[in-house]
Design an enzyme around this catalytic site. Sequence first.
Site, PDB file in Angstrom:
ATOM      1  CB  SER A   1      -0.892   0.022   1.243  1.00 43.72           C
ATOM      2  OG  SER A   1      -0.160   0.460   2.382  1.00 43.72           O
ATOM      3  CG  ASP A   2       1.346   5.867  -1.363  1.00 42.68           C
ATOM      4  OD1 ASP A   2       2.307   6.028  -0.581  1.00 42.68           O
ATOM      5  OD2 ASP A   2       1.148   6.608  -2.340  1.00 42.68           O
TER       6      ASP A   2
END
Length: 563
Positions: A291-292
């Site tokens: 994920s960011d």
Amino acid sequence: MISDKYPLHLLTGPPFNLQAKDLAWVAEQAEALSGDLDRKIAQLFVLGLHGPAAPWISELDHLRPGGVTRFFSESGNDELELLETIQERADIPLLVSADLEGSRMSVPFGTQVPNPLALAAADDIDLTRRVYSLLADEAQAVGTNWSFTPVVDINAAFRSAIVATRGFGADPELIERHALVQIEVLQQHGIAACLKHWPGEGYDDRDQHLVTTVNPLSMEEWDATFGKLYRAGISCNVLSVMSAHIAMPAFVRSLVPDAGLEELYRPASMSRLLNLELLRGRLGFNGLIVSDASEMAGATSYMAAAPAKVEMLRAGCDMVLFTGDLPGDIANIKEALKDGRLSHARLDEALTRVLGLKAALGLHRRQPQSRQQRLGRIARPQAKATAKEAFARAPTLVKDVSGLFPLTPKTHRRVLVISGGIVSPIHGDPIPLALPAMMRERGFNVTLFSPGDDWRPELYDLVLYLLAEETLLTRGHIFLDWARLMGDFRMAMKRPWYQVPTALISFGYPYYLYDAPRMPAVINAYATSDEMQEAVLNCMTGVAPFLGKSPVDAFCGQDQARI
């Protein structure tokens, strides 16, 4: 014998391509974690290490995450000691990540190199290869083994404050050429590359650090642009992809025609459709999805941070980037496993890919070098020579309608510099530019404007607007803020170029002509480092030619900006 629940078959093909010995190591580590659910979950998190190095050693002994991102200090010795120590004390090798984007995102004690937009302005694949080779070698010497690059966002919306200098411009073909070189070079140096920001940024002029952004393209348009870029990266065996807080309603509608707004504008980081159906299913990506940063507002404005991290894992992310409370997040994930929101099979698949990435990088087999050997690989003369060449190739003369350049102290001795300094949310208060002092050393008489000063054009031979704001997080929008720059609303309305020769030089954001379309001379230099400032001065004074070609539309689609 390890349970069949761990899908080791995922690791035998691209991009992991593990052999029997490495598969056995993954199986051994997974089996060891099977009896300790807290440690198993911790392997799915990357912690951000800010501030002094020493306190993190005992903290990581306790937390034992799967990876860390170190925000480096100026002390190479301290940083090498930290990463060396935490790897020695880790029972499972750590993924050590960084955003190797160049310029202000370079290793601060290493060789300073241009950012992607500057390399795109040079548009020399061999030069890009040599720059990333030196960057990768120094990063690997420090202890980095995972880079959150390349950025394959498309700089389509010129008002975007989050793409610009971090990406390779507006042309997908140019982006692909340079991004594939970056993947190849990083992974040849034992550093996992990471394509970002999935499913593609650059058509929304907002910043996902502040809001969930939207990829507005139709699926036909997406396939011809971002789809092409991600397919190329996957064919190049990129080891990871960063799933960002970007919605893509066109793909959701293609599968669920009656989808509601909540589903249409769900961030990719929490979207099973975008991660599992599109990225894994249709594009065939088998590597690790991270994920960011999970506590960016692009995620937390859609869902509270704690359940969002559960949702990221549920939606196909194998690792969650950053947490301010790892024990708390582990407890939340255990509760989700208990109540069925998250399956143990999904957890085991994520763990398999995390361990598989570590094995693919050979982290369990690396022979450590002495600290002195590693320090000796940083900021070497040849690396600095390569970087200097790259900086020299980037400055772009966007317009010079009156033939101002080259400058000499004889023709333009009295110079007024108007500048807000180097603006960076990561580095605190604005930093003064070095260019005025460099000009003085070459015989120019430079006066620095102070906001609010009532100055008279006839006292100067040249006015230079020096703007220095690279694309970094939480800027919202970057523009030529005349009122702030000049310090007074009356001064904000003054334009000197009909009384005295005037130029604007941007060491960063390349679109200031939108706010000053009749500015007679404009140089885009893309990066704020002293090395870039020196390269620009050489071009301004005729010591070197302007060689850069704009990788974006610096005129912002405005014909009036060309005159």
